[in-house]
Scaffold this motif. Structure first.
Motif, PDB file in Angstrom:
ATOM      1  N   ALA A  88      37.697 -12.963  -1.989  1.00 14.98           N
ATOM      2  CA  ALA A  88      36.538 -12.627  -2.635  1.00 14.98           C
ATOM      3  C   ALA A  88      35.239 -12.706  -1.871  1.00 14.98           C
ATOM      4  CB  ALA A  88      36.379 -14.037  -3.450  1.00 14.98           C
ATOM      5  N   VAL A  89      35.175 -13.128  -0.824  1.00 12.45           N
ATOM      6  CA  VAL A  89      33.976 -13.216   0.274  1.00 12.45           C
ATOM      7  C   VAL A  89      34.014 -11.905   1.310  1.00 12.45           C
ATOM      8  CG1 VAL A  89      32.726 -14.363   2.278  1.00 12.45           C
ATOM      9  CG2 VAL A  89      33.736 -15.677   0.332  1.00 12.45           C
ATOM     10  N   HIS A  90      35.184 -11.321   1.802  1.00 11.54           N
ATOM     11  CA  HIS A  90      35.332 -10.504   2.769  1.00 11.54           C
ATOM     12  C   HIS A  90      35.895  -9.194   2.364  1.00 11.54           C
ATOM     13  CE1 HIS A  90      33.826 -13.451   5.438  1.00 11.54           C
ATOM     14  NE2 HIS A  90      34.872 -14.207   5.338  1.00 11.54           N
ATOM     15  N   GLU A  91      36.108  -9.131   0.985  1.00  9.43           N
ATOM     16  CA  GLU A  91      37.020  -7.758   0.673  1.00  9.43           C
ATOM     17  C   GLU A  91      35.873  -6.704   0.519  1.00  9.43           C
ATOM     18  OE1 GLU A  91      39.136  -7.869  -2.872  1.00  9.43           O
ATOM     19  OE2 GLU A  91      41.052  -7.847  -1.753  1.00  9.43           O
ATOM     20  N   PRO A  92      34.626  -6.947   0.397  1.00  5.35           N
ATOM     21  CA  PRO A  92      33.458  -5.944   0.391  1.00  5.35           C
ATOM     22  C   PRO A  92      33.332  -5.265   1.765  1.00  5.35           C
ATOM     23  CG  PRO A  92      32.998  -7.584  -1.028  1.00  5.35           C
ATOM     24  CD  PRO A  92      34.113  -8.048  -0.237  1.00  5.35           C
ATOM     25  N   GLN A  93      33.249  -6.155   2.881  1.00 12.28           N
ATOM     26  CA  GLN A  93      33.336  -5.668   4.069  1.00 12.28           C
ATOM     27  C   GLN A  93      34.407  -4.851   4.644  1.00 12.28           C
ATOM     28  OE1 GLN A  93      32.408  -8.917   6.955  1.00 12.28           O
ATOM     29  NE2 GLN A  93      31.480  -7.509   8.294  1.00 12.28           N
ATOM     30  N   LEU A  94      35.797  -5.384   4.545  1.00 17.46           N
ATOM     31  CA  LEU A  94      36.806  -4.576   4.483  1.00 17.46           C
ATOM     32  C   LEU A  94      36.815  -3.489   3.964  1.00 17.46           C
ATOM     33  CD1 LEU A  94      39.884  -4.296   5.504  1.00 17.46           C
ATOM     34  CD2 LEU A  94      40.438  -5.360   3.488  1.00 17.46           C
ATOM     35  N   ALA A  95      36.351  -3.010   2.837  1.00 11.95           N
ATOM     36  CA  ALA A  95      36.402  -1.847   1.881  1.00 11.95           C
ATOM     37  C   ALA A  95      35.374  -1.023   2.641  1.00 11.95           C
ATOM     38  CB  ALA A  95      35.926  -1.968   0.613  1.00 11.95           C
ATOM     39  N   LEU A  96      34.265  -1.452   3.095  1.00 10.86           N
ATOM     40  CA  LEU A  96      33.194  -0.601   3.917  1.00 10.86           C
ATOM     41  C   LEU A  96      33.758  -0.182   5.264  1.00 10.86           C
ATOM     42  CD1 LEU A  96      30.189   0.391   3.970  1.00 10.86           C
ATOM     43  CD2 LEU A  96      29.610  -1.624   4.791  1.00 10.86           C
ATOM     44  N   SER A  97      34.402  -1.235   6.009  1.00  9.23           N
ATOM     45  CA  SER A  97      35.079  -0.940   7.243  1.00  9.23           C
ATOM     46  C   SER A  97      36.072   0.336   7.192  1.00  9.23           C
ATOM     47  CB  SER A  97      35.622  -2.306   7.663  1.00  9.23           C
ATOM     48  OG  SER A  97      36.238  -2.010   9.346  1.00  9.23           O
ATOM     49  N   LEU A  98      37.083   0.315   6.251  1.00  9.45           N
ATOM     50  CA  LEU A  98      38.049   1.156   5.684  1.00  9.45           C
ATOM     51  C   LEU A  98      37.387   2.556   5.686  1.00  9.45           C
ATOM     52  CD1 LEU A  98      40.361  -0.864   3.758  1.00  9.45           C
ATOM     53  CD2 LEU A  98      40.984  -0.287   5.619  1.00  9.45           C
ATOM     54  N   HIS A  99      36.305   2.540   4.893  1.00 10.72           N
ATOM     55  CA  HIS A  99      35.692   3.822   4.438  1.00 10.72           C
ATOM     56  C   HIS A  99      35.062   4.417   5.749  1.00 10.72           C
ATOM     57  CE1 HIS A  99      31.891   6.269   3.687  1.00 10.72           C
ATOM     58  NE2 HIS A  99      32.654   6.687   2.601  1.00 10.72           N
ATOM     59  N   ASN A 100      34.476   3.785   6.696  1.00 12.55           N
ATOM     60  CA  ASN A 100      33.918   4.321   7.823  1.00 12.55           C
ATOM     61  C   ASN A 100      35.000   4.596   8.826  1.00 12.55           C
ATOM     62  OD1 ASN A 100      31.253   3.490   6.888  1.00 12.55           O
ATOM     63  ND2 ASN A 100      31.304   1.510   7.801  1.00 12.55           N
ATOM     64  N   GLU A 101      36.071   3.727   8.898  1.00 18.93           N
ATOM     65  CA  GLU A 101      37.366   4.383   9.941  1.00 18.93           C
ATOM     66  C   GLU A 101      37.818   5.544   9.424  1.00 18.93           C
ATOM     67  OE1 GLU A 101      41.520   2.679  11.404  1.00 18.93           O
ATOM     68  OE2 GLU A 101      40.201   1.372  10.132  1.00 18.93           O
ATOM     69  N   GLY A 102      37.677   5.737   7.949  1.00 21.84           N
ATOM     70  CA  GLY A 102      38.155   7.008   7.662  1.00 21.84           C
ATOM     71  C   GLY A 102      37.428   8.259   7.790  1.00 21.84           C
ATOM     72  N   VAL A 103      36.046   7.928   7.863  1.00 16.64           N
ATOM     73  CA  VAL A 103      35.205   9.002   8.329  1.00 16.64           C
ATOM     74  C   VAL A 103      35.491   9.484   9.905  1.00 16.64           C
ATOM     75  CG1 VAL A 103      32.829   9.592   8.629  1.00 16.64           C
ATOM     76  CG2 VAL A 103      33.474   8.651   6.478  1.00 16.64           C
ATOM     77  N   ALA A 104      35.642   8.410  10.411  1.00 14.19           N
ATOM     78  CA  ALA A 104      35.745   8.664  12.043  1.00 14.19           C
ATOM     79  C   ALA A 104      37.259   9.138  12.347  1.00 14.19           C
ATOM     80  CB  ALA A 104      35.901   7.072  12.540  1.00 14.19           C
ATOM     81  N   LEU A 105      38.179   8.822  11.524  1.00 13.63           N
ATOM     82  CA  LEU A 105      39.566   9.469  11.806  1.00 13.63           C
ATOM     83  C   LEU A 105      39.195  11.092  11.383  1.00 13.63           C
ATOM     84  CD1 LEU A 105      41.661   6.773  10.219  1.00 13.63           C
ATOM     85  CD2 LEU A 105      42.009   7.756  12.472  1.00 13.63           C
ATOM     86  N   SER A 106      38.689  11.450  10.401  1.00 16.03           N
ATOM     87  CA  SER A 106      38.573  12.895  10.010  1.00 16.03           C
ATOM     88  C   SER A 106      37.645  13.348  10.995  1.00 16.03           C
ATOM     89  CB  SER A 106      37.822  12.822   8.664  1.00 16.03           C
ATOM     90  OG  SER A 106      37.526  14.058   8.214  1.00 16.03           O
ATOM     91  N   ARG A 107      36.610  12.933  11.614  1.00 18.73           N
ATOM     92  CA  ARG A 107      36.119  13.674  12.759  1.00 18.73           C
ATOM     93  C   ARG A 107      36.861  13.728  13.951  1.00 18.73           C
ATOM     94  NH1 ARG A 107      30.210  10.053  12.178  1.00 18.73           N
ATOM     95  NH2 ARG A 107      29.478  11.336  10.471  1.00 18.73           N
ATOM     96  N   THR A 108      37.933  13.000  14.205  1.00 19.51           N
ATOM     97  CA  THR A 108      38.855  13.232  15.324  1.00 19.51           C
ATOM     98  C   THR A 108      40.110  13.975  14.891  1.00 19.51           C
ATOM     99  OG1 THR A 108      39.659  10.857  14.951  1.00 19.51           O
ATOM    100  CG2 THR A 108      37.900  11.009  16.642  1.00 19.51           C
ATOM    101  N   GLY A 109      40.031  14.525  13.916  1.00 21.49           N
ATOM    102  CA  GLY A 109      40.964  15.526  13.428  1.00 21.49           C
ATOM    103  C   GLY A 109      42.183  14.536  12.665  1.00 21.49           C
ATOM    104  N   ARG A 110      42.302  13.445  12.673  1.00 23.28           N
ATOM    105  CA  ARG A 110      43.356  12.661  12.068  1.00 23.28           C
ATOM    106  C   ARG A 110      43.272  12.576  10.625  1.00 23.28           C
ATOM    107  NH1 ARG A 110      43.742   7.995  16.816  1.00 23.28           N
ATOM    108  NH2 ARG A 110      43.061   9.495  18.752  1.00 23.28           N
ATOM    109  N   HIS A 111      43.426  13.803  10.052  1.00 24.84           N
ATOM    110  CA  HIS A 111      43.257  13.765   8.549  1.00 24.84           C
ATOM    111  C   HIS A 111      43.877  13.393   7.704  1.00 24.84           C
ATOM    112  CE1 HIS A 111      40.147  16.677   9.449  1.00 24.84           C
ATOM    113  NE2 HIS A 111      40.900  17.572  10.070  1.00 24.84           N
ATOM    114  N   ALA A 112      45.448  13.011   7.813  1.00 27.13           N
ATOM    115  CA  ALA A 112      46.223  12.312   7.273  1.00 27.13           C
ATOM    116  C   ALA A 112      46.057  10.542   6.937  1.00 27.13           C
ATOM    117  CB  ALA A 112      47.769  12.303   7.596  1.00 27.13           C
ATOM    118  N   GLU A 113      45.629  10.236   8.310  1.00 25.41           N
ATOM    119  CA  GLU A 113      45.158   8.598   8.429  1.00 25.41           C
ATOM    120  C   GLU A 113      43.782   8.634   7.662  1.00 25.41           C
ATOM    121  OE1 GLU A 113      45.833   6.463  12.238  1.00 25.41           O
ATOM    122  OE2 GLU A 113      46.152   8.501  12.967  1.00 25.41           O
TER     123      GLU A 113
END
Length: 994
Positions: free
Chosen positions: A792-817
């Motif tokens: 309840a406390v930390h899921e928002p931060q997890l969701a934000l971190s997952l989003h940002n990691e997804g953007v970083a993965l896309s920029r390095t060509g790892r589109h499936a991840e």
């Protein structure tokens, strides 16, 4: 396969599977978790000698009878509340709380639940079989039972309640906190509520006087005790057989007496009836008589074990050598110390100057009162209420001296055990001793007068050393001398999470006395105001609010009589009242009170410049906080606060620098939220200088604040396109928070994750996508661990971190991840938005926009369009209600949507979306340089959309503007935007050729 390997270099190893293990720096556990076990198989002869053993709830001699409504309430709680609920079960000693807990635990185990108990350390014994498999993933539910919860230090209890044991997202989880009092519960409940954890409370009321419960309990207990005596082949003192009529015995006393509202009291009546019949003794006629009867049986047990060495054939073969008089002394000491390790037990007895080897006494005491583990000693008399009465009857001054002689050594023994040891440290058993003596004094007033109060008056610091529960217990004693609380008050800290509930109780006691002694309205106002502050610290928001209101009413009357003299006091109490209203959740009322306080102080400050700067600055800071809570922080208010604190800190930096740093941080955040990026960065830099200076003087205190300031600088610098400064600040914040998270993971891990994410963002802004991805991965790993423990406390931060990691993965060509991470992020935001749309809808929309991009990278055009349309719809709704924070996100979502519409042939709709996107971003980019890359992207898309519908000239115009923007970005950020510039330039050249 689950495998756990650990190596023990020396001593005892502790291991848990499926839970966290918290230890002090010396390796002593903060608390011990173990799987619940039912009552042990126990020899009937052992239980019957002495008979008080049969009253120990641990042995469950008497089957559960009565308290059916309470049990039903607990059963409903276990099965019908939300996934995670924490319940405070409160009742006096002897009410039957432990028996209820045992019943609900047994029922839970029968239903396939995992049941775990928690015992507080450092006194908790580490079993030689201490490895515990607490994994609950495959269980139907999890129940954690915590006894004596009110005696746990607040931070220890909250650490337990953040244990990952409790946060299996699919497992129904219950925490049962068992306590005698409710003083700590409001603070605990408030903290849990802030973490979106469900809470509930239950009180064990006295047994009804006119109901059947008492009679049924007596009958069940009498028959169970008789069965133990028979199975143990116990005989009376003359060797006669056990009478056959035990099951026909009536109660020896009237069970309608208020004293028999406790389950324990009814059981005592049944036990004495059976034992007296077997031994041919007279049965007592009141509650005190029942207690004395059972304690006399303890003395008889000591005498039988000791025997008479003068008449023994081989006295040299004796192993038990402690005389009854010495054992009486040792049992008294054990009631105060509780079970402890053998070394500490011998040290305790050595303090008493007994005429016998402490090792011998400890060994013989263990024969009388066997501890649950061989390494422990001084197992106390049980149940607790019987031990409290034993203390009271041993201390001189009671009226039953003829039936139970008191002992002159009792007060000096108490003083000796509570005396400070080396380096003036209080004994480890001080909390238990003071709490037990206070509980005894509640029923036996002479305990306080003859023993407890003199010891505490001689060393008042023992009261706070004993902890919050002890302070509360002492404050509840009507005959406790007010001089004791007056002596304790100067020793209490202004604020302490461990002591706040006890401090509030002491403040209440002193306030009653002081209010009764004065007619001075100003003095009364200060008393109410101070009491409100103490109550608020303890989480007693409603009481604090009421006391604050009393202070305000008094000062308003005073200000009407003499505005010049009392307006400042009125405004101060008004500002404090606003803080209490805010804490109580009355935001609108808090805002009104804050504004009234600021208005009054400003009028006064205009007449008497400089005199009220400090209180005005504090009131303005409170107003800023209230406005921020409503989501409408005013930059002007925040700026005015900074100006005042800057002036105050110039004259008195030691006092006001820390307040100035906070005010600067608030102002920078407020300016940043209002797109005043350049001002925000300048203010943030000034705040950083102040907090860096403080951190240099007191690193342990201010380095975490310095890390927060550095994260703020990084955000503000990024808004201005100062990417090198943003990276440098974020990297320093990460370094600082790594050190602090290593020392205190629970406190600093969330901030470390935030700093890692900011560093990743700064690295990505400089084109270092692979380095950014490394930081994002670590941030996500930290956030996953946090969310597993407190979703309840930390899921928002997890969701934000997952989003940002997804953007970083896309920029390095790892589109499936990238698609995998972005889908997970959107799923978390969708779940959160379903529960709180106001807080999380914009996050969901932003995540959907990114998800659409990654879907399009996988040629999933239809799904990308659907997701993008949902994102735009959310942003449009949010922008309509509050334009300023959402217009940029709406414009970016529209720019993306234009591409997906074009891909499915909807060219006019695509052009309209692109036009709206550029319009929104062009306006924002004038104020916030960080928006310019998004504007360049939107202009490129607008050019392409115009070309799609045959508007070639307008398309060239849009692409030319995009090229110009990218050239400026390339000049400001070498190496970052060259590819984007090349792509747009190629689009423009193609159009110019056609």
């Amino acid at each position: 396969m689950y495998q756990q390997i650990f190596r023990i270099e020396n001593g005892i190893g502790i291991a848990v599977m499926g839970a966290d293990l918290h230890v002090y720096g010396d390796g002593v556990p903060l608390f011990l978790l173990s799987e619940w076990r039912g009552a042990p198989e126990t020899d009937p002869g052992f239980l019957a000698e002495p008979p008080s053993r049969m009253l120990n709830a641990r042995f469950e001699v008497v089957g559960f009878t009565g308290r059916e409504s309470e049990l039903g309430e607990l059963r409903d709680w276990r099965m019908s509340r939300p996934r995670l609920d924490v319940r405070w079960l409160r009742g006096p000693g002897g009410a039957g709380k432990s028996r209820l807990a045992a019943q609900i635990s047994a029922a839970a185990v029968a239903d396939g639940w995992k049941v775990v108990t928690a015992v507080h350390g450092p006194g908790a014994f580490i079993s030689s079989a201490a490895s515990q498999d607490l994994r609950a993933e495959s269980a139907n539910g999890l129940l954690l039972v915590v006894d004596y919860a009110e005696q746990w230090p607040y931070t220890h209890l909250m650490t337990l309640l953040s244990n990952r044991l409790l946060f299996h997202s699919q497992v129904r989880t219950r925490v049962l906190l068992i306590a005698r009092t409710a003083e700590m519960w409001p603070a605990v409940a408030a903290t849990l509520t802030d973490q979106q954890i469900s809470t509930s409370a239950q009180v064990i009321e006295p047994l009804p006087e006119d109901g059947e419960d008492r009679s049924q309990m007596f009958t069940a207990a009498r028959d169970a005790f008789a069965d133990v005596y028979r199975r143990g082949a116990v005989t009376g003192p003359s060797g006669r057989e056990i009478p056959a009529d035990l099951e026909d015995l009536p109660p020896p006393v009237s069970l309608t007496d208020p004293a028999f509202g406790l389950t324990l009291a009814v059981h005592m009546a049944a036990l004495v009836a059976v034992d007296a019949r077997i031994n041919g003794d007279r049965t007592p006629r009141d509650m005190a008589g029942l207690t004395i009867y059972l304690l006399n049986r303890e003395h008889r047990h000591w005498r039988l074990l000791h025997g008479d060495p003068d008449y023994e054939l081989n006295p040299g073969e004796r192993t038990y050598r402690t005389p009854p008089s010495v054992m009486n002394h040792a049992v008294f000491a054990a009631a105060l110390t509780g079970a402890t390790d053998r070394t500490a037990a011998m040290a305790a007895l050595s303090r008493l100057g007994l005429d016998q080897n402490p090792e011998q006494i400890v060994g013989d005491h263990a024969v009388c009162y066997p501890p649950p583990e061989a390494e422990l000693a001084l197992e106390p008399l049980y149940p607790d209420r019987l031990a409290e009465d034993f203390l009271a009857l041993t201390i001189p001054g009671h009226q039953y001296h003829a039936e139970y002689p008191d002992q002159t050594w009792a007060p000096s023994t108490t003083a000796g055990l509570l005396a400070r040891g080396s380096q003036a440290r209080a004994a480890s058993w001080t909390p238990r001793a003071v709490i037990f003596l206070a509980a005894a004094a509640e029923r036996w007033p002479h305990v306080g007068e003859q023993c407890l109060y003199p010891v505490l008056l001689a060393d008042p610091a023992l009261a706070p050393d004993a902890g919050a529960a002890a302070l509360s217990a002492l404050s509840g004693l009507d005959d406790a001398p007010i001089a004791l609380f007056e002596a304790v008050e100067p020793l209490l800290p202004r604020r302490s999470v461990e002591l706040d509930t006890g401090i509030a109780a002491v403040a209440r006691r002193l306030a009653r006395k002081r209010l009764a002694e004065t007619d001075d309205l100003q003095a009364q106002a200060w008393i109410h105001s101070d009491l409100a502050y103490r109550l608020a610290n303890a989480g007693l928001w409603d009481e604090a609010k009421n006391e604050g209101l009393r202070a305000v009413r008094l000062t308003v009357d005073l200000a009407k009589q003499d505005p010049a003299a009392h307006t400042g006091l009125m405004a101060t109490t008004m500002a404090d009242y606003a803080a209490h209203l805010l804490a109580a959740g009355q935001t609108a009322e808090a805002l009104n009170a804050s504004r009234l306080a600021v208005s009054a102080l400003k009028r006064l400050a205009a007449k008497r410049p400089g005199e009220f700067d400090a209180v005005l600055a504090s009131s303005l800071q409170n107003l800023t906080s209230v406005e921020g809570r409503q989501g409408r922080p005013d930059p002007d208010t925040a700026a005015e606060t900074v100006d005042l604190y800057r002036r105050l800190a110039y004259d008195d930096p030691a006092t006001f620098d820390r307040f100035l740093a906070d005010a600067l941080s608030n102002l920078a955040s407020t300016l940043g939220g209002n797109h005043r990026a350049a001002q925000a960065l300048a203010v943030a830099r000034e705040g950083l200088e102040v907090i860096r200076r403080l951190a240099a003087q007191e690193p342990a205190r201010y380095e975490p604040d310095l890390a927060q300031a550095l994260i703020g600088i990084s955000f503000r610098a990024a808004d201005m396109g100062h990417d090198e400064e943003a990276e440098r600040a974020a990297a320093e914040a990460v370094r600082l928070l790594r050190v602090h998270a290593a020392a205190n993971r629970d406190v600093y891990q969330p901030e470390l994750a935030r700093a890692l994410g900011r560093l990743a963002g700064a690295l990505g802004a400089r084109g270092r996508y692979q380095d950014a991805l490394v930081q994002h991965r670590e941030a996500t790993a930290v956030c996953r661990e946090l969310a597993d423990r407190l979703p309840a406390v930390h899921e928002p931060q997890l969701a934000l971190s997952l989003h940002n990691e997804g953007v970083a993965l896309s920029r390095t060509g790892r589109h499936a991840e990238a698609l995998e991470r972005t889908r997970e992020s959107a799923a978390v935001w969708r779940r959160l938005a379903a529960g709180d749309a106001d807080a999380y809808s914009y996050r969901l929309a932003h995540a959907l926009t990114t998800l659409a991009v990654h879907l399009s990278e996988h040629d999933q055009a239809a799904e990308a369009l659907s997701v993008a349309e949902e994102a735009v719809a959310i942003h449009e709704r949010l922008t309509a209600s509050d334009p300023e924070p959402h217009r940029v996100l709406l414009a970016e979502a529209l720019a993306n949507l234009s591409g997906y519409l074009s891909a499915v042939g909807r060219r006019e709709a695509a052009l309209d979306a692109a036009e709206r996107a550029v319009e929104g971003l062009r306006q924002a980019a004038e104020d916030v340089p960080a928006v310019r890359p998004a504007l360049a992207i939107a202009l490129n898309k607008l050019g392409l959309r115009r070309e799609d519908v045959g508007r070639q000239g307008a398309a060239i115009e849009a692409l030319s503007e995009a090229v110009a923007l990218y050239r400026g970005l390339v000049a400001a950020h070498p190496g970052l935007y060259e590819d984007d510039l090349a792509g747009v330039s190629e689009n423009l050249a193609w159009l110019l050729r056609t």
